[in-house]
Scaffold this active site. Structure first.
Site, PDB file in Angstrom:
ATOM      1  N   ASN A   1       0.816  -1.204   0.000  1.00 14.29           N
ATOM      2  CA  ASN A   1       0.000   0.000   0.000  1.00 14.29           C
ATOM      3  C   ASN A   1       0.858   1.265   0.000  1.00 14.29           C
ATOM      4  OD1 ASN A   1      -2.092   1.920   0.388  1.00 14.29           O
ATOM      5  ND2 ASN A   1      -3.310   0.428   1.489  1.00 14.29           N
ATOM      6  N   ASP A   2       1.336   1.650   1.168  1.00 18.64           N
ATOM      7  CA  ASP A   2       2.075   2.907   1.279  1.00 18.64           C
ATOM      8  C   ASP A   2       3.316   2.946   0.390  1.00 18.64           C
ATOM      9  OD1 ASP A   2       0.273   3.790   3.267  1.00 18.64           O
ATOM     10  OD2 ASP A   2       1.363   2.629   4.764  1.00 18.64           O
ATOM     11  N   VAL A   3       3.959   1.792   0.187  1.00 13.97           N
ATOM     12  CA  VAL A   3       5.215   1.769  -0.573  1.00 13.97           C
ATOM     13  C   VAL A   3       4.991   1.908  -2.076  1.00 13.97           C
ATOM     14  CG1 VAL A   3       6.390   0.408   1.187  1.00 13.97           C
ATOM     15  CG2 VAL A   3       5.214  -0.758  -0.694  1.00 13.97           C
ATOM     16  N   THR A   4       3.720   1.982  -2.513  1.00 15.65           N
ATOM     17  CA  THR A   4       3.421   2.189  -3.933  1.00 15.65           C
ATOM     18  C   THR A   4       2.633   3.475  -4.159  1.00 15.65           C
ATOM     19  OG1 THR A   4       1.335   0.938  -3.818  1.00 15.65           O
ATOM     20  CG2 THR A   4       3.344  -0.305  -4.328  1.00 15.65           C
TER      21      THR A   4
ATOM     22  N   ALA B   1       0.145   3.743   7.139  1.00 16.80           N
ATOM     23  CA  ALA B   1       0.262   5.193   7.291  1.00 16.80           C
ATOM     24  C   ALA B   1      -1.098   5.848   7.494  1.00 16.80           C
ATOM     25  CB  ALA B   1       0.956   5.804   6.073  1.00 16.80           C
TER      26      ALA B   1
END
Length: 461
Positions: free
Chosen positions: A387-390, A428
């Site tokens: 999620n957050d890393v993309t 996040a």
């Protein structure tokens, strides 16, 4: 005998270092672990040969309890729960160091007649070990969802309380080092340090957990090294310094991967929770849904597919069926790679471990810096629970809390398919702008089931 013990210690920490070298790759990792374990066995034997060693019954009992608890726990733990086990085992190490420091205080009558460095090193080990133990237990609770993953803070009082308990622990240590021998002083030090570990980790959100695990691991290593100095134990000093140094390096790398400073992470307040995603102004934005059949067709006619694993893949235990899907694609002449973000999952290397368990070739695992330049030539990027890393907001929205964080640039692919249970946010707690991109399709459902359906569709093509 003294010379013989010294030689055994030299052999043991040489094996520690050689074993650590084996952990640089999955093919040599198991061997590296065994080599380091042999080194630890030799170090234990050397310690037991130390003149004056007694209480053999208690030693045997302690070893037996450790084996009975540790071996079954390590063998039965699921790969998805590995971060929790790492946090728990790391905490046990810090707690052991704190207890040894307490025993040293008692047996030396408050470090009376001991050199100053022994008292200082032992008191440092007591504080840091206690912080690591209690902090690791809070991290375990958050990872196991026994405690909310959201930051739990005292508001404006948080930093003053942190400072107060730290000062209290230091004051107890100074009083002891300058001659105080009342046992309540040592108990007060351990309690203050334990409270510090709790109040420091509670405000840290789920998004920062990989960094926290690394930091607490480094603290345990430093406390062990300090205790080794106090006990004049060479193997403990070397092993502690290896853990402390490697943990510190890893913590720094993790922090850079999130574009956050370590003091900012310790200050807490970032990540956690499952807020339902919607538009930034409160409106619900449309997304495009797809099916397993359409996904299979799209990948079957691709030249290159990049799989982007995240914690959702770990929760669903989908790594084996993902590997099966990749084999079917490779049989059709399609190039398959895996994009690994440094903080994907809940501990450093989490995705690497899961994929290695599924026998994914190490050459197909691409680190972020290597794979980002390849997304422009990628036909389909299959995002499984990441999620957050993309999230492109890290590059495009200066107001986003993750702005500046290096991400996997999956939005540069010709097509993106995201596998998720729902539109809920990541650790996040913010929207992922990737979901609303015109080239993105959402495949809702359990990742293992969804990929299994894709596999059946690929077999039918």
């Amino acid at each position: 005998m003294t010379t013989f013990i010294a030689v055994l210690y030299i052999i043991s920490f040489a094996l520690f270092i050689y074993g650590l070298m084996g952990l640089t790759g999955p093919r040599t990792a198991v061997r590296g672990n065994w080599i380091a374990a042999v080194g630890m066995g030799i170090a234990v034997i050397a310690t037991l040969l130390t003149p004056g060693m007694s209480n053999w019954l208690l030693i045997a009992l302690g070893v037996a309890i450790g084996v009975v608890v540790g071996v079954p726990s390590a063998r039965k733990v699921k790969m998805t729960a590995m971060p929790q086990m790492v946090a728990l085992f790391n905490g046990v190490g810090g707690g052991a160091v704190a207890l040894i420091a307490w025993v040293e205080f008692r047996t030396t009558e408050g470090y009376a007649h001991e050199p100053a460095y022994v008292a200082i090193a032992s008191l440092f080990a007591a504080i840091v070990g206690s912080v690591s133990f209690w902090g690791s237990n809070i991290a375990f609770g958050k990872l196991q969802e026994l405690i909310s993953g959201r930051p739990i803070t005292l508001g404006k009082l948080q930093q003053p309380v942190n400072a107060l308990v730290l000062i209290a622990a230091i004051v107890f240590a100074v009083v002891i080092a300058t001659g105080g021998d009342a046992e309540l002083l040592m108990i007060g030090l351990l309690v203050a340090a334990g409270v510090l570990g709790v109040v420091v980790v509670l405000p840290i959100g789920g998004a920062d957990m990989p960094v926290v695990i690394s930091l607490l691991n480094a603290l345990t290593g430093l406390s062990a090294a300090a205790m080794g100095l106090a006990l004049d134990n060479t193997a403990l000093i070397v092993a502690g310094m290896i853990v402390g140094a490697s943990g510190s390096i890893l913590t720094n790398l993790m922090a850079k991967a999130m574009n956050r400073s370590i003091p900012a992470i310790v200050a807490g307040g970032f990540g956690g929770g499952t807020t339902v995603a919607s538009g930034g102004s409160g409106e619900v934005r449309p997304v495009r849904s797809t099916s397993a059949s359409d996904t299979a067709i799209q990948m079957a006619y691709a030249n290159k597919v990049v799989v982007v694993p995240g914690y959702g893949m770990a929760v669903a235990q989908a790594q084996h069926v993902v590997r099966e899907m990749a084999k079917l694609l490779e049989a059709k002449g399609i190039t398959v790679a895996y994009a690994i973000h440094p903080v994907a999952g809940r501990m450093p290397g989490h995705m690497n471990v899961l994929l290695a368990e599924a026998d994914v070739p190490y050459e197909q695992l691409k680190e972020m810096d290597e794979i980002n330049s390849e997304f422009a030539q990628t036909d389909v990027a299959l995002v499984i629970g990441a999620n957050d890393v993309t999230n492109p907001a890290a590059e495009t929205d200066p107001g986003s809390p993750i702005y500046g964080m290096p991400i996997l640039k999956v939005n540069h692919s010709r097509s993106v398919i995201v596998l998720k249970r729902s539109m809920s946010s990541g650790f996040a707690g913010i929207d992922n702008e990737l979901f609303y991109d015109a080239k993105t399709s959402m495949l809702f459902g359990d990742a293992k089931s969804s990929v299994g359906e894709i596999v059946e569709e690929l077999k039918a093509l």
